[in-house]
Design an enzyme around this catalytic site. Structure first.
Site, mmCIF file in Angstrom:
data_model
loop_
_atom_site.group_PDB
_atom_site.id
_atom_site.type_symbol
_atom_site.label_atom_id
_atom_site.label_comp_id
_atom_site.label_asym_id
_atom_site.label_seq_id
_atom_site.Cartn_x
_atom_site.Cartn_y
_atom_site.Cartn_z
ATOM 1 C CG HIS A 72 -1.995 -0.839 1.162
ATOM 2 N ND1 HIS A 72 -3.169 -1.024 2.173
ATOM 3 C CD2 HIS A 72 -2.054 -2.138 0.295
ATOM 4 C CE1 HIS A 72 -3.855 -1.856 1.868
ATOM 5 N NE2 HIS A 72 -3.171 -2.682 0.776
ATOM 6 C CE1 TYR A 201 -5.951 3.615 11.285
ATOM 7 C CE2 TYR A 201 -5.484 3.697 9.072
ATOM 8 C CZ TYR A 201 -5.031 3.078 10.361
ATOM 9 O OH TYR A 201 -3.937 2.246 10.475
ATOM 10 N N PRO A 293 -3.657 -0.587 18.873
ATOM 11 C CG PRO A 293 -5.628 -1.747 18.221
ATOM 12 C CD PRO A 293 -4.967 -1.183 19.285
ATOM 13 C CE LYS A 297 4.450 3.138 13.613
ATOM 14 N NZ LYS A 297 4.404 2.776 12.096
ATOM 15 C CE1 TYR A 385 -0.991 3.812 9.648
ATOM 16 C CE2 TYR A 385 -0.294 2.651 7.722
ATOM 17 C CZ TYR A 385 -1.104 2.890 8.904
ATOM 18 O OH TYR A 385 -2.118 1.928 8.626
#
Length: 392
Positions: A72, A201, A293, A297, A385
């Site tokens: 991604h 998200y 979560p 990480k 990220y």
């Protein structure tokens, strides 16, 4: 039994450490209280940072991941009915993430361990650690009904938050830091083809939601819920209705509906223990730290820990150096606290709070707008990220 490094736990941390040590010419034995089948089928999140992917490839463990993993190059933030894409690759100089289930990583590592005849014991019990502050630590455990002993030079505690490793350290030798969040995630696996190529998200007044995937045929979705949520109150129809409500947007995009094959509630906790070493015992992964979560990480921090630990142990055996082992905890904790902060930031920003005042929720929305529209803020999110580079 005699070995150089005894490893407690056959999760991603323990298995990867064993592989990295083998490549460095260091002997190890891995002990696991669960069965091999349990380890290979225990479903966990699978968003891999660029550094984690590179580490697995360098260790010769990434062949199937390269074939089946989903790379991604961005994620989406959905709020106020609008989708906002964060271009991870463009903002980080070409780095990306790979979606590949944690149990798949474990399967690959176990298969490689068997191929290379690494010493790996499943279904062990009554594990106890002894003489950790001496130069001759040892471990006692029961396997196939027989009490056995391992003498070693070092012990790696990779056995998770509830494992025996951290519990073997005197309480006055550790400092624990913890935050319990007032919400949890209701997660499902569904046989439904993903309708978006990237993670989404969603911040909604009804609660947070996350769209993810495990394969081209399986979707992974989450809903913000109470920590004490009763799954019996969540039939499939209610779950899909709530997901569609929280993902509502002006473009008409929604997750595809399919048969739900798994449901579970994941509590939200942040935890760090300091230091991550005691005598000749070194903690790694969830044995030393837990992250919510939201920032993806958990496994990535475990990989960073054992990458550092393997280098420190290799330096000890190859060059007689103890400085990297002495610096292990401080080196790892620098990255751990950065990941803890990022995970807290993502969790706080994306979850509306039903206990706080409307003022707090307005602040969260202001932060979301800033992250979505500011190049500097988007870059900060993207860099964290995909994972900060290792400081080798």
């Amino acid at each position: 039994m005699r070995t150089q490094v005894a490893i407690i736990g056959a999760g991603p941390a323990g298995l990867l450490l064993s592989h990295l040590l083998r490549l460095a010419g260091v002997e190890s034995v891995v002990l696991e209280s669960r069965s091999r089948e349990h380890c290979e089928h225990r479903i966990r999140a699978g968003v891999l940072e660029q550094g984690t992917v590179d580490t697995l490839n360098e260790a010769g463990l990434g062949a199937r991941m390269q074939r089946e993993g989903l790379v991604h190059h961005g994620i989406e933030l959905l709020f106020e009915r609008k989708r906002h894409r964060i271009d991870l690759t463009a903002l980080t100089g070409g780095r990306a993430i790979t979606v590949y289930g944690q149990h798949e990583v474990v399967c690959d590592m176990i298969a490689a361990a068997v191929e290379h005849q690494q010493q790996l014991y499943f279904d062990v019990s009554e594990v106890s650690l002894h003489d950790l502050t001496s130069d001759k630590p040892w471990i006692q455990f029961t396997h196939d009904g027989a009490v056995q002993r391992i003498d070693c030079d070092y012990v790696a505690g990779c056995d998770g938050f509830h494992g025996v490793a951290r519990e073997s350290i005197p309480a006055d030798a550790l400092q624990n830091f913890e935050r319990i969040y007032p919400y949890a995630w209701l997660g499902i696996l569904a046989h439904a083809a993903p309708t978006c190529d990237e993670l989404v998200y969603a911040h909604h007044e009804r609660g947070f939601a996350l769209f993810s995937m495990r394969s081209p045929e399986v979707t992974r979705l989450y809903l913000q819920c109470r920590p004490d949520e009763d799954l019996a109150q969540w039939p499939d129809e209610r779950i899909w209705a709530e997901l569609h409500a929280r993902f509502e947007n002006d473009e008409g995009w929604l997750p595809a509906v399919g048969d739900i094959t798994q449901k579970g509630v994941t509590p939200m906790r942040s935890f760090v223990c300091e230091p991550m070493q005691y005598g000749r015992l070194y903690l790694a992964g969830d044995a030393a730290h837990i992250v919510p979560p939201t920032g993806a990480k958990g496994m990535n921090l475990a990989v960073a820990d054992v990458r550092m630990l393997s280098k420190a142990l290799a330096a000890r055996y190859r060059e007689g150096r103890d400085d990297l082992l002495a610096a292990y905890s401080a080196t790892c904790l620098e990255r751990v606290w950065r990941a803890e902060h990022f995970s807290y930031f993502m969790t706080n920003m994306l979850h509306p709070s039903f206990d706080d005042t409307p003022f707090i929720n307005r602040l969260k929305m202001a932060e979301l707008r800033y992250v979505a529209h500011s190049d500097a803020a988007s870059r900060m999110l993207a860099e964290n990220y995909v994972g900060l580079p290792f400081r080798d």
